[in-house]
Design an enzyme around this catalytic site. Structure first.
Site, PDB file in Angstrom:
ATOM      1  N   ARG A   1      -3.010 -37.898   5.529  1.00 51.72           N
ATOM      2  CA  ARG A   1      -4.245 -38.098   4.766  1.00 51.72           C
ATOM      3  C   ARG A   1      -5.211 -38.933   5.589  1.00 51.72           C
ATOM      4  NH1 ARG A   1      -2.393 -40.210  -1.140  1.00 51.72           N
ATOM      5  NH2 ARG A   1      -4.109 -41.655  -0.749  1.00 51.72           N
TER       6      ARG A   1
ATOM      7  N   LYS B   1       4.761 -44.130  -6.256  1.00 54.68           N
ATOM      8  CA  LYS B   1       4.351 -43.544  -7.541  1.00 54.68           C
ATOM      9  C   LYS B   1       4.407 -42.019  -7.507  1.00 54.68           C
ATOM     10  CE  LYS B   1       0.272 -45.509  -7.313  1.00 54.68           C
ATOM     11  NZ  LYS B   1       0.397 -46.190  -6.001  1.00 54.68           N
TER      12      LYS B   1
ATOM     13  N   ARG C   1      -7.721 -50.275   1.439  1.00 52.67           N
ATOM     14  CA  ARG C   1      -7.103 -49.905   0.155  1.00 52.67           C
ATOM     15  C   ARG C   1      -6.235 -51.030  -0.386  1.00 52.67           C
ATOM     16  NH1 ARG C   1      -4.174 -45.081   2.132  1.00 52.67           N
ATOM     17  NH2 ARG C   1      -3.235 -44.950   0.072  1.00 52.67           N
TER      18      ARG C   1
ATOM     19  N   ARG D   1       3.284 -41.730   6.070  1.00 50.57           N
ATOM     20  CA  ARG D   1       3.221 -40.695   5.015  1.00 50.57           C
ATOM     21  C   ARG D   1       2.544 -39.426   5.537  1.00 50.57           C
ATOM     22  NH1 ARG D   1       0.893 -42.127  -0.785  1.00 50.57           N
ATOM     23  NH2 ARG D   1      -0.945 -42.753   0.397  1.00 50.57           N
TER      24      ARG D   1
ATOM     25  N   ARG E   1      -6.593 -48.439 -12.675  1.00 47.74           N
ATOM     26  CA  ARG E   1      -6.585 -49.253 -11.455  1.00 47.74           C
ATOM     27  C   ARG E   1      -7.546 -50.418 -11.537  1.00 47.74           C
ATOM     28  NH1 ARG E   1      -4.778 -44.920  -7.576  1.00 47.74           N
ATOM     29  NH2 ARG E   1      -4.447 -45.887  -5.587  1.00 47.74           N
TER      30      ARG E   1
HETATM   31  P1  ADP Z   1      -2.326 -44.243  -3.258  1.00 48.10           P
HETATM   32  O1  ADP Z   1      -1.340 -43.429  -2.548  1.00 48.10           O
HETATM   33  O2  ADP Z   1      -3.031 -45.271  -2.431  1.00 48.10           O
HETATM   34  O3  ADP Z   1      -1.812 -44.860  -4.496  1.00 48.10           O
HETATM   35  P2  ADP Z   1      -4.038 -42.269  -4.564  1.00 48.10           P
HETATM   36  O4  ADP Z   1      -3.739 -40.924  -4.078  1.00 48.10           O
HETATM   37  O5  ADP Z   1      -3.544 -42.689  -5.889  1.00 48.10           O
HETATM   38  O6  ADP Z   1      -3.563 -43.303  -3.461  1.00 48.10           O
HETATM   39  O7  ADP Z   1      -5.606 -42.518  -4.526  1.00 48.10           O
HETATM   40  C1  ADP Z   1      -6.382 -42.162  -3.399  1.00 48.10           C
HETATM   41  C2  ADP Z   1      -7.806 -42.629  -3.607  1.00 48.10           C
HETATM   42  O8  ADP Z   1      -8.371 -42.001  -4.778  1.00 48.10           O
HETATM   43  C3  ADP Z   1      -7.994 -44.119  -3.863  1.00 48.10           C
HETATM   44  O9  ADP Z   1      -8.042 -44.878  -2.650  1.00 48.10           O
HETATM   45  C4  ADP Z   1      -9.345 -44.128  -4.590  1.00 48.10           C
HETATM   46  O10 ADP Z   1     -10.415 -43.912  -3.692  1.00 48.10           O
HETATM   47  C5  ADP Z   1      -9.241 -42.893  -5.472  1.00 48.10           C
HETATM   48  N1  ADP Z   1      -8.645 -43.209  -6.782  1.00 48.10           N
HETATM   49  C6  ADP Z   1      -7.474 -42.738  -7.280  1.00 48.10           C
HETATM   50  N2  ADP Z   1      -7.229 -43.219  -8.504  1.00 48.10           N
HETATM   51  C7  ADP Z   1      -8.290 -44.035  -8.801  1.00 48.10           C
HETATM   52  C8  ADP Z   1      -8.618 -44.837  -9.924  1.00 48.10           C
HETATM   53  N3  ADP Z   1      -7.818 -44.909 -11.003  1.00 48.10           N
HETATM   54  N4  ADP Z   1      -9.773 -45.545  -9.873  1.00 48.10           N
HETATM   55  C9  ADP Z   1     -10.592 -45.482  -8.807  1.00 48.10           C
HETATM   56  N5  ADP Z   1     -10.327 -44.752  -7.716  1.00 48.10           N
HETATM   57  C10 ADP Z   1      -9.197 -44.024  -7.693  1.00 48.10           C
HETATM   58  P1  ADP Z   2       2.216 -43.811  -3.819  1.00 47.42           P
HETATM   59  O1  ADP Z   2       1.995 -42.563  -4.620  1.00 47.42           O
HETATM   60  O2  ADP Z   2       2.595 -44.984  -4.667  1.00 47.42           O
HETATM   61  O3  ADP Z   2       1.077 -44.128  -2.893  1.00 47.42           O
HETATM   62  P2  ADP Z   2       4.191 -42.203  -2.343  1.00 47.42           P
HETATM   63  O4  ADP Z   2       5.137 -41.698  -3.360  1.00 47.42           O
HETATM   64  O5  ADP Z   2       3.183 -41.270  -1.790  1.00 47.42           O
HETATM   65  O6  ADP Z   2       3.475 -43.563  -2.883  1.00 47.42           O
HETATM   66  O7  ADP Z   2       5.062 -42.819  -1.152  1.00 47.42           O
HETATM   67  C1  ADP Z   2       4.451 -43.372   0.023  1.00 47.42           C
HETATM   68  C2  ADP Z   2       5.316 -43.018   1.246  1.00 47.42           C
HETATM   69  O8  ADP Z   2       6.558 -43.709   1.145  1.00 47.42           O
HETATM   70  C3  ADP Z   2       5.657 -41.538   1.372  1.00 47.42           C
HETATM   71  O9  ADP Z   2       5.657 -41.195   2.728  1.00 47.42           O
HETATM   72  C4  ADP Z   2       7.072 -41.432   0.776  1.00 47.42           C
HETATM   73  O10 ADP Z   2       7.821 -40.382   1.368  1.00 47.42           O
HETATM   74  C5  ADP Z   2       7.659 -42.789   1.116  1.00 47.42           C
HETATM   75  N1  ADP Z   2       8.600 -43.283   0.107  1.00 47.42           N
HETATM   76  C6  ADP Z   2       8.515 -43.163  -1.242  1.00 47.42           C
HETATM   77  N2  ADP Z   2       9.561 -43.749  -1.863  1.00 47.42           N
HETATM   78  C7  ADP Z   2      10.326 -44.276  -0.872  1.00 47.42           C
HETATM   79  C8  ADP Z   2      11.566 -45.017  -0.851  1.00 47.42           C
HETATM   80  N3  ADP Z   2      12.201 -45.346  -1.978  1.00 47.42           N
HETATM   81  N4  ADP Z   2      12.048 -45.384   0.341  1.00 47.42           N
HETATM   82  C9  ADP Z   2      11.411 -45.065   1.494  1.00 47.42           C
HETATM   83  N5  ADP Z   2      10.255 -44.367   1.549  1.00 47.42           N
HETATM   84  C10 ADP Z   2       9.713 -43.985   0.391  1.00 47.42           C
END
Ligand code: ADP
Ligand code: ADP
Ligand code: ZN
Length: 212
Positions: free
Chosen positions: A159, A13, A170, A126, A87
């Site tokens: 992270r 995302k 998670r 990541r 979420r």
């Molecule tokens: P991910 O890479 O797992 O998608 P995010 O960066 O989106 O992680 O979220 C990190 C953390 O922030 C989540 O594990 C949660 O604790 C909190 N968080 C983010 N978005 C939400 C949401 N919409 N509702 C509740 N908690 C959230």
């Molecule tokens: P989210 O926001 O959904 O948690 P991220 O965009 O942070 O996901 O991506 C999670 C990890 O996967 C990061 O280390 C990113 O560089 C890697 N990643 C994202 N897209 C791809 C892809 N298409 N193929 C391989 N690795 C990816």
């Protein structure tokens, strides 16, 4: 057009949002980024969110919803991407009400589909820039100089919640509370499932092919 980018942790995302921001000048609204920023600045919001974020638990709905509404208020007509929100089903319901009140709408809900084994390797590898939030991966997208952000020179780290014990929690939270949001949007229409595997440009093209 406004979008919801939906998917489990590690689905891509943040990565796809960054491309949409760069190329289509959209505005990314990442609730995870907003919490991390508040935690870094140690604001009241950050202090409330920290125990949940660090433990891999979802932050309570009322806190998240209030935070998103504040951002929507300041949009000034720019197209936006909701990344990581909603979420839970109550968040999705609250969002519908917030949008209605502000005469905004969502054109597409994009579900990024990635198999669980790949999510695990993406999350454990990541790395993120502490300064600008740029996202890296130790294998698929390493920083040119290890530990240093290509974009801004900031420090690139893992992270706290990308440690294996927290990743597990998670993904459980996703299965329990977030996966049901999919059915909510499937019933409402306008949702599409996109294959989130393969290189990031291929995934981006698939998103664009949905009229985005
Ligand atoms: P991910 O890479 O797992 O998608 P995010 O960066 O989106 O992680 O979220 C990190 C953390 O922030 C989540 O594990 C949660 O604790 C909190 N968080 C983010 N978005 C939400 C949401 N919409 N509702 C509740 N908690 C959230
Ligand atoms: P989210 O926001 O959904 O948690 P991220 O965009 O942070 O996901 O991506 C999670 C990890 O996967 C990061 O280390 C990113 O560089 C890697 N990643 C994202 N897209 C791809 C892809 N298409 N193929 C391989 N690795 C990816
Ligand atoms: Zn950076």
């Amino acid at each position: 057009m406004n979008l919801i980018l939906f998917g489990p942790p590690g689905a891509g995302k943040g990565t796809q949002s960054a491309l949409l921001v760069e190329r289509l000048k959209m505005r990314q609204i990442s609730t995870g980024d907003l919490f991390r920023e508040a935690m870094n600045k140690q604001t009241a919001l950050g202090k409330r969110a920290k125990e949940f974020v660090d433990a891999g638990k979802l932050v309570p709905d009322e806190i998240v919803i209030g935070m998103v509404d504040e951002v929507l208020e300041k949009l000034n007509g720019q197209s936006f991407i909701l990344d990581g929100f909603p979420r839970t089903v109550p968040q999705a319901e609250a969002l519908a009400a917030l949008l209605l009140r502000r005469s905004l709408s969502i054109g597409r809900v994009v579900f990024l589909e990635v198999p669980r084994v790949e999510l695990l390797s993406r999350l454990s590898g990541r790395r993120v820039c502490t300064k600008c939030g740029a996202v890296y991966h130790v294998e698929s997208k390493p920083a040119k100089i290890q530990g240093v952000c290509d974009v801004c020179g900031g420090e690139v780290v893992q992270r706290k919640d990308d440690r294996e014990s927290v990743i597990r929690i998670r993904l459980e939270e996703y299965d329990q509370s977030t996966a049901p949001v999919k059915d909510f949007y499937k019933k409402a229409g306008r949702s599409v499932e996109i294959d989130g595997t393969g290189d990031t440009e291929a995934v981006f093209s698939r998103i664009r092919s949905q009229g985005v």
